[in-house]
Design a protein around this motif. Structure first.
Motif, PDB file in Angstrom:
ATOM      1  N   VAL A 188       9.580   6.160 -11.658  1.00  0.00           N
ATOM      2  CA  VAL A 188      10.085   5.571 -12.913  1.00  0.00           C
ATOM      3  C   VAL A 188      10.400   6.615 -13.990  1.00  0.00           C
ATOM      4  O   VAL A 188      10.089   6.441 -15.159  1.00  0.00           O
ATOM      5  CB  VAL A 188       9.120   4.486 -13.486  1.00  0.00           C
ATOM      6  CG1 VAL A 188       9.905   3.505 -14.362  1.00  0.00           C
ATOM      7  CG2 VAL A 188       8.417   3.706 -12.398  1.00  0.00           C
ATOM      8  N   GLU A 189      11.016   7.714 -13.543  1.00  0.00           N
ATOM      9  CA  GLU A 189      11.492   8.696 -14.523  1.00  0.00           C
ATOM     10  C   GLU A 189      12.844   8.270 -15.079  1.00  0.00           C
ATOM     11  O   GLU A 189      13.133   8.469 -16.256  1.00  0.00           O
ATOM     12  CB  GLU A 189      11.626  10.076 -13.854  1.00  0.00           C
ATOM     13  CG  GLU A 189      12.014  11.213 -14.809  1.00  0.00           C
ATOM     14  CD  GLU A 189      13.515  11.405 -14.983  1.00  0.00           C
ATOM     15  OE1 GLU A 189      13.909  12.206 -15.828  1.00  0.00           O
ATOM     16  OE2 GLU A 189      14.305  10.748 -14.278  1.00  0.00           O
ATOM     17  N   ASP A 190      13.648   7.677 -14.181  1.00  0.00           N
ATOM     18  CA  ASP A 190      15.088   7.561 -14.453  1.00  0.00           C
ATOM     19  C   ASP A 190      15.537   6.156 -14.834  1.00  0.00           C
ATOM     20  O   ASP A 190      16.707   5.813 -14.687  1.00  0.00           O
ATOM     21  CB  ASP A 190      15.867   8.037 -13.216  1.00  0.00           C
ATOM     22  CG  ASP A 190      16.991   8.974 -13.600  1.00  0.00           C
ATOM     23  OD1 ASP A 190      17.357   9.026 -14.787  1.00  0.00           O
ATOM     24  OD2 ASP A 190      17.529   9.645 -12.687  1.00  0.00           O
ATOM     25  N   GLN A 191      14.613   5.340 -15.357  1.00  0.00           N
ATOM     26  CA  GLN A 191      14.972   3.960 -15.712  1.00  0.00           C
ATOM     27  C   GLN A 191      15.053   3.799 -17.234  1.00  0.00           C
ATOM     28  O   GLN A 191      14.841   2.719 -17.785  1.00  0.00           O
ATOM     29  CB  GLN A 191      13.952   2.969 -15.110  1.00  0.00           C
ATOM     30  CG  GLN A 191      13.533   3.266 -13.666  1.00  0.00           C
ATOM     31  CD  GLN A 191      14.712   3.383 -12.696  1.00  0.00           C
ATOM     32  OE1 GLN A 191      15.671   2.618 -12.795  1.00  0.00           O
ATOM     33  NE2 GLN A 191      14.648   4.329 -11.775  1.00  0.00           N
ATOM     34  N   HIS A 215      28.223  15.161 -11.694  1.00  0.00           N
ATOM     35  CA  HIS A 215      27.974  13.903 -10.981  1.00  0.00           C
ATOM     36  C   HIS A 215      26.782  13.120 -11.548  1.00  0.00           C
ATOM     37  O   HIS A 215      26.382  12.101 -10.976  1.00  0.00           O
ATOM     38  CB  HIS A 215      27.742  14.193  -9.493  1.00  0.00           C
ATOM     39  CG  HIS A 215      28.844  14.995  -8.885  1.00  0.00           C
ATOM     40  ND1 HIS A 215      30.100  14.459  -8.637  1.00  0.00           N
ATOM     41  CD2 HIS A 215      28.908  16.298  -8.522  1.00  0.00           C
ATOM     42  CE1 HIS A 215      30.879  15.411  -8.127  1.00  0.00           C
ATOM     43  NE2 HIS A 215      30.186  16.536  -8.048  1.00  0.00           N
ATOM     44  N   HIS A 216      26.241  13.611 -12.658  1.00  0.00           N
ATOM     45  CA  HIS A 216      25.019  13.007 -13.201  1.00  0.00           C
ATOM     46  C   HIS A 216      25.220  11.538 -13.607  1.00  0.00           C
ATOM     47  O   HIS A 216      26.118  11.206 -14.364  1.00  0.00           O
ATOM     48  CB  HIS A 216      24.545  13.819 -14.417  1.00  0.00           C
ATOM     49  CG  HIS A 216      23.218  13.378 -14.954  1.00  0.00           C
ATOM     50  ND1 HIS A 216      23.064  12.846 -16.208  1.00  0.00           N
ATOM     51  CD2 HIS A 216      21.982  13.389 -14.396  1.00  0.00           C
ATOM     52  CE1 HIS A 216      21.788  12.555 -16.401  1.00  0.00           C
ATOM     53  NE2 HIS A 216      21.113  12.868 -15.331  1.00  0.00           N
ATOM     54  N   HIS A 217      24.373  10.676 -13.062  1.00  0.00           N
ATOM     55  CA  HIS A 217      24.411   9.221 -13.306  1.00  0.00           C
ATOM     56  C   HIS A 217      25.791   8.632 -12.984  1.00  0.00           C
ATOM     57  O   HIS A 217      26.282   7.738 -13.688  1.00  0.00           O
ATOM     58  CB  HIS A 217      23.935   8.897 -14.734  1.00  0.00           C
ATOM     59  CG  HIS A 217      22.483   9.258 -14.943  1.00  0.00           C
ATOM     60  ND1 HIS A 217      21.833   9.115 -16.142  1.00  0.00           N
ATOM     61  CD2 HIS A 217      21.546   9.739 -14.071  1.00  0.00           C
ATOM     62  CE1 HIS A 217      20.563   9.514 -16.014  1.00  0.00           C
ATOM     63  NE2 HIS A 217      20.381   9.891 -14.775  1.00  0.00           N
ATOM     64  N   ARG A 218      26.337   9.145 -11.898  1.00  0.00           N
ATOM     65  CA  ARG A 218      27.588   8.616 -11.343  1.00  0.00           C
ATOM     66  C   ARG A 218      27.383   8.367  -9.850  1.00  0.00           C
ATOM     67  O   ARG A 218      26.499   8.983  -9.230  1.00  0.00           O
ATOM     68  CB  ARG A 218      28.742   9.623 -11.532  1.00  0.00           C
ATOM     69  CG  ARG A 218      29.174   9.744 -12.983  1.00  0.00           C
ATOM     70  CD  ARG A 218      30.252  10.809 -13.180  1.00  0.00           C
ATOM     71  NE  ARG A 218      30.789  10.719 -14.547  1.00  0.00           N
ATOM     72  CZ  ARG A 218      31.436  11.691 -15.177  1.00  0.00           C
ATOM     73  NH1 ARG A 218      31.664  12.854 -14.562  1.00  0.00           N
ATOM     74  NH2 ARG A 218      31.881  11.523 -16.408  1.00  0.00           N
ATOM     75  N   ASN A 245      21.168  14.335  -5.654  1.00  0.00           N
ATOM     76  CA  ASN A 245      20.731  15.447  -6.499  1.00  0.00           C
ATOM     77  C   ASN A 245      19.671  14.980  -7.502  1.00  0.00           C
ATOM     78  O   ASN A 245      18.618  15.589  -7.632  1.00  0.00           O
ATOM     79  CB  ASN A 245      21.950  16.039  -7.220  1.00  0.00           C
ATOM     80  CG  ASN A 245      21.656  17.397  -7.829  1.00  0.00           C
ATOM     81  OD1 ASN A 245      20.869  18.172  -7.276  1.00  0.00           O
ATOM     82  ND2 ASN A 245      22.284  17.681  -8.957  1.00  0.00           N
ATOM     83  N   ASP A 246      19.972  13.891  -8.205  1.00  0.00           N
ATOM     84  CA  ASP A 246      19.072  13.374  -9.249  1.00  0.00           C
ATOM     85  C   ASP A 246      18.022  12.463  -8.613  1.00  0.00           C
ATOM     86  O   ASP A 246      18.175  11.251  -8.573  1.00  0.00           O
ATOM     87  CB  ASP A 246      19.892  12.620 -10.298  1.00  0.00           C
ATOM     88  CG  ASP A 246      19.075  12.226 -11.514  1.00  0.00           C
ATOM     89  OD1 ASP A 246      17.878  12.552 -11.562  1.00  0.00           O
ATOM     90  OD2 ASP A 246      19.651  11.577 -12.418  1.00  0.00           O
ATOM     91  N   GLY A 247      16.937  13.075  -8.154  1.00  0.00           N
ATOM     92  CA  GLY A 247      15.885  12.346  -7.453  1.00  0.00           C
ATOM     93  C   GLY A 247      15.639  12.972  -6.088  1.00  0.00           C
ATOM     94  O   GLY A 247      14.558  13.466  -5.784  1.00  0.00           O
TER      95      GLY A 247
HETATM   96 ZN    ZN Z   1      18.720  10.799 -13.855  1.00  0.00          ZN
END
Ligand code: ZN
Ligand code: AHN
Length: 332
Positions: free
Chosen positions: A180-183, A301-304, A148-150
């Protein structure tokens, strides 16, 4: 008395010039308006199964964390796929620093349709996935799979690219997959580093792929694949681009997706659209899930590690994808 006669004649001449001038002007306008070949095309049907398969494909590469093998392979796959779908592809490759100083190899992918069209719309999503699972209870320091996230935003945009390739459109469309949005820096850190998220969109907004690049507006997709997702009117989108929020939400409601596009207004979030609005000043909205009942108001489920393909629902992909297609094909 003689004066009034002269006045009448001069008024007559003046009126003639005016009328002639107007007629002449109209003619000119007409011939100018005829020039571009504007056709009202029908909006194609967004294929949500196809979008789903694009998400599966990304997930199959494993996590897409910068510097990893999965990142490299997925990046090449995305470039090849856009080229296969007839886009002109531009790449921005550089090294950027993570909040802790780690060098990360960055690759922004830009896929353009109708490159010569003046009127353009920007569509975007991030394609990298997070290096850690901040909000999980185990394996916190392992990267997430990010269906989902990406994966979801990219999946919808690949299907839109496929549709534009087979269905002509009047306007120019630029699809940007930001890296590199999510780092960004985890919330648990105490020494706060500014602007640690959204490094790819910050980079592009400061150095666009084309000098003087501009689009009339932009739409960012982030976490657009979960079952029964609610897309609220996010605060920064309303602040920077209220007309675009209304346009998109009106169309979503008109074509039957009011159960996804909530009329609630919610707090601004940090995402790629913030930097696009602030740095390159293209009014850009974020279609992003909001769930008040979760740990961070995005998605449970975000960042899991549970952010995997099982949480993706084709019905949500259809609601978002069809709405964006309708927005694009209604432009002239
Ligand atoms: Zn994210
Ligand atoms: C915050 O976590 C506040 N912003 C990051 C937005 C984001 C992360 N989108 C996807 N992952």
């Amino acid at each position: 008395m003689e004066h009034s006669g002269i006045t009448k004649i001069s008024t007559f001449i003046f009126s003639c010039v005016l009328i002639f001038g107007c007629i002449n002007n109209k003619k000119l306008k007409k011939s100018v308006a005829k020039k571009p070949n504007i056709v009202q095309y029908r909006t194609p049907q967004f294929n949500a199964d196809s979008a789903y398969s694009f998400i599966q494909k990304q997930v199959d590469f494993g996590p897409r964390v910068p510097n990893s093998d999965g990142h490299k392979k997925c990046g090449n796959y995305l470039v090849n796929t856009f080229q296969q779908y007839g886009a002109e592809v531009f790449l921005q490759e550089d090294v950027v620093q993570r909040y802790d100083g780690l060098d990360m190899y960055m690759k922004n992918i830009i896929a353009s349709y109708n490159v010569d069209a003046y009127k353009r719309v920007l569509l975007c999503a991030h394609w990298d996935t997070r290096f850690m699972a901040d909000y999980d209870t185990n394996k916190v320091n392992s990267p997430i799979i990010g269906a989902n996230d990406g994966g979801s935003g990219v999946g919808v945009l690949l299907e839109i690219a496929r549709q534009i390739n087979i269905n002509p459109i009047n306007i120019g469309v630029d699809i940007i997959l930001f890296d590199v949005e999510d780092q960004g820096q985890p919330n648990s850190d105490s020494n706060i580093v500014k602007d640690s998220w959204c490094l790819g969109s910050q980079y592009w907004s400061k150095n666009p792929h084309e000098k003087n690049y501009f689009a009339e507006y932009g739409i960012l997709l982030d976490m657009v694949g979960a079952e029964n997702a609610q897309f609220t009117k996010e605060g920064a989108s309303i602040y920077y681009a209220p007309k675009i929020v209304d346009k998109v939400w009106d169309i979503a409601h008109k074509i039957g997706f009011s159960s996804y596009f909530s009329l609630d207004k919610t707090a601004p979030i940090i995402d790629d659209h913030i930097y696009i609005n602030n740095l390159i000043h293209i009014p850009t909205i974020d279609i992003v899930e909001y769930d008040i009942n979760t740990h961070n108001k995005f998605n449970q489920h975000h960042h899991r590690h549970s952010d995997d393909i099982e949480i993706i629902d084709v019905k949500t992909l259809k609601a978002v994808g069809q709405t964006v297609l309708e927005v694009l094909y209604s432009e002239k």
